[in-house]
Every structure is written in C-alpha cells, then in structure tokens.
Scaffold this motif. Structure first.
Motif, PDB file in Angstrom:
ATOM      1  N   VAL A 185       3.413 -23.256  38.606  1.00 32.24           N
ATOM      2  CA  VAL A 185       4.127 -22.818  39.821  1.00 32.24           C
ATOM      3  C   VAL A 185       4.098 -23.977  40.816  1.00 32.24           C
ATOM      4  N   PRO A 186       4.956 -23.945  41.836  1.00 34.02           N
ATOM      5  CA  PRO A 186       4.922 -25.013  42.848  1.00 34.02           C
ATOM      6  C   PRO A 186       3.597 -24.999  43.629  1.00 34.02           C
ATOM      7  N   ALA A 187       3.261 -26.160  44.184  1.00 33.35           N
ATOM      8  CA  ALA A 187       2.020 -26.281  44.958  1.00 33.35           C
ATOM      9  C   ALA A 187       1.945 -25.252  46.083  1.00 33.35           C
ATOM     10  N   ALA A 188       3.093 -24.906  46.676  1.00 39.13           N
ATOM     11  CA  ALA A 188       3.110 -23.961  47.797  1.00 39.13           C
ATOM     12  C   ALA A 188       2.691 -22.558  47.383  1.00 39.13           C
ATOM     13  N   SER A 189       2.638 -22.288  46.075  1.00 40.70           N
ATOM     14  CA  SER A 189       2.193 -20.973  45.587  1.00 40.70           C
ATOM     15  C   SER A 189       0.735 -20.989  45.138  1.00 40.70           C
ATOM     16  N   VAL A 190       0.012 -22.061  45.523  1.00 40.58           N
ATOM     17  CA  VAL A 190      -1.377 -22.242  45.072  1.00 40.58           C
ATOM     18  C   VAL A 190      -2.276 -22.489  46.283  1.00 40.58           C
ATOM     19  N   ALA A 191      -3.444 -21.857  46.275  1.00 38.88           N
ATOM     20  CA  ALA A 191      -4.486 -22.145  47.277  1.00 38.88           C
ATOM     21  C   ALA A 191      -5.655 -22.824  46.566  1.00 38.88           C
ATOM     22  N   HIS A 192      -6.470 -23.526  47.328  1.00 44.16           N
ATOM     23  CA  HIS A 192      -7.683 -24.134  46.770  1.00 44.16           C
ATOM     24  C   HIS A 192      -8.830 -23.900  47.737  1.00 44.16           C
ATOM     25  N   VAL A 193      -9.986 -23.512  47.203  1.00 42.04           N
ATOM     26  CA  VAL A 193     -11.178 -23.231  48.011  1.00 42.04           C
ATOM     27  C   VAL A 193     -12.281 -24.194  47.604  1.00 42.04           C
ATOM     28  N   GLY A 194     -12.826 -24.925  48.572  1.00 38.37           N
ATOM     29  CA  GLY A 194     -13.923 -25.835  48.271  1.00 38.37           C
ATOM     30  C   GLY A 194     -14.674 -26.214  49.526  1.00 38.37           C
ATOM     31  N   ASP A 195     -15.852 -26.836  49.338  1.00 37.57           N
ATOM     32  CA  ASP A 195     -16.739 -27.116  50.474  1.00 37.57           C
ATOM     33  C   ASP A 195     -16.671 -28.562  50.947  1.00 37.57           C
ATOM     34  N   HIS A 196     -15.923 -29.421  50.247  1.00 39.38           N
ATOM     35  CA  HIS A 196     -15.917 -30.848  50.592  1.00 39.38           C
ATOM     36  C   HIS A 196     -14.662 -31.190  51.388  1.00 39.38           C
ATOM     37  N   TYR A 197     -14.864 -31.772  52.566  1.00 41.34           N
ATOM     38  CA  TYR A 197     -13.747 -32.024  53.480  1.00 41.34           C
ATOM     39  C   TYR A 197     -12.667 -32.909  52.849  1.00 41.34           C
TER      40      TYR A 197
END
Length: 246
Positions: A185-197
């Motif tokens: 899917v396009p990037a706009a349909s994806v979220a990412h969760v992480g702790d590193h800035y």
C-alpha cells in the motif's frame, strides 16, 4: 496537499521492537556476569557494562549492521563483541571467551532475558481489532523471530524485517521501502511506532509514513515533535490511529 495525505485510509502499522515492545530485563553487565559466574569467574557488572559499551561502539563503527557488508553475520558479530568485552576485563583464555560468547548469543533468545512492556500486547490486539495489519521493522539480528515467539508476540505480525536480513539498517530509508513493498500500500496508508527519534520517527516520516514517537520517559521533550506524533504510552495508540481511519 498535507490534509489529503492524512486522509489516506490507514491499513498497516509497522513496529520497532527493542525498547518499544520489550526491553532487556537486566543490564548487559549483570547478564554477562551471570554467565561468567557459571564459568567460575567473579567480575564487576559495572566494569563489564563499561567494557561492553566500548566494545559495542567499536564494533558498530568498524562493522556496521552486524558486519554484513564485510562478510560477518549477527552471530559472529555479537560473539566478537562479547569476546572483546571480557578481554577488556582481563579474561584471556580463548576457549573460555568463545564458550561464553556462544552461550550469551543463544541465551538472549530466551524469554527470561526479555521483559515485555505491560502495554504491548493490548496495543497489538487493539490494532488488530481495528482491522489493521502489523509488521516489524527492526535494527535487530536474525534471533528476533525466536525472541518474539518466546515472548508471545510473534503471532501478531504478518512479516518481520530485521536489519541483518535486509542488509541495511535504520535510519536508511531503504529498510522502510522494503517494508512498504511487503505492505503493498502507499506510505500514506502506513503508520510506524518506535522509540528512536532519528531511526524511527524522522526516517519513517521522510518516506511518507505516519511516524509516531513513543517517548515513555519524556526524553524527547525538547525535540520539535508535534503532540499528535508523540505517545507517552502505547495505551494512547488506538485512538491516535483511529483518527487516520475515518
């Protein structure tokens, strides 16, 4: 333009793992000293911790991303770090160094060496119940699948991409582009969760993914991160994601 991108329906959530979903239970110095005690050695966890930091930084500079480009792999890289750590602590016997390095590499695949954060499983289940697919993008070696399995998290994910397998590590956008290909899917349909800035937040945003910065201890309060991109716990995640699904 920006608001149009934000309205693309969310389909996937990508996850960092270490210090996002789980963490090492004891300090490295304590873990390594437990192994050295089994071999009859008495070392100081503080000294071992300092030696480890030096060895880890040196290996990371000389052989980035587990030395894949130089013909190493995750196991040989980590065993080198362990041998260097104990060598700095005056352990000289090559056979003993090798045994401890081998044992520690395999010990870190065991559940007792990892602690899953109390909000991790609920957050993963909430994402799935929202109809979202989940994947992993992690600067980790190939033990990650085994670790997620023994920690009871593996079944939540459709795919895992480790930097050892990908041959490239965050903050390279290449590893996120590999993940986007898997998502389909396009990037706009994806979220990412992480702790590193940088590795998680800035890099995912740079490729058009909705990067969310998990900041459990308010380490990044001085950074220029909008409030709607910041999570103080994973309990806040489902409502934040729903805003991108309507």
């Amino acid at each position: 333009m920006y608001s149009g991108v934000m309205r693309a329906p969310l389909r996937w959530v990508l996850w960092d793992v270490k210090d996002t979903l789980l963490k090492v239970r004891l300090s490295v110095g304590e873990q390594y000293c437990k192994e050295s005690e089994r071999m009859g050695l008495s070392l100081s966890p503080t000294e071992v911790d300092a030696a480890f930091r030096q060895a880890y930084q040196s290996y990371s500079r000389r052989y980035p991303n587990y030395g894949i480009a130089q013909g190493l792999d995750g196991q040989s890289w980590w065993m080198g770090v362990v041998r260097d750590t104990f060598s700095q602590c005056r352990v000289q016997d090559p056979a003993l160094l090798n045994t401890m390095a081998h044992n520690l590499y395999h010990n870190f695949s065991n559940a007792e060496n990892w602690e899953v954060f109390p909000d991790s499983k609920t957050a993963l289940e909430s994402c799935s119940s929202l109809g979202l697919n989940l994947g992993v993008v992690s600067n980790f070696d190939n033990r990650l699948e085994a670790i997620l399995r023994v920690c009871g998290l593996l079944s939540h994910f459709s795919f895992l991409i480790t930097s050892e397998e990908a041959g490239v590590a965050k903050p390279s956008p290449v590893i996120f582009n590999q993940a986007l290909q898997r998502c389909g899917v396009p990037a706009a349909s994806v979220a990412h969760v992480g702790d590193h800035y940088v590795n998680d937040y800035l890099t995912s945003r740079a490729v058009g993914i909705h990067g969310l910065l998990l900041d459990r201890h308010n380490k990044h309060f001085q950074r220029n991160v909008p409030g709607e991109h910041r999570l103080s716990s994973l309990e806040e995640l489902p409502s934040r994601l729903q805003q991108h699904m309507d």
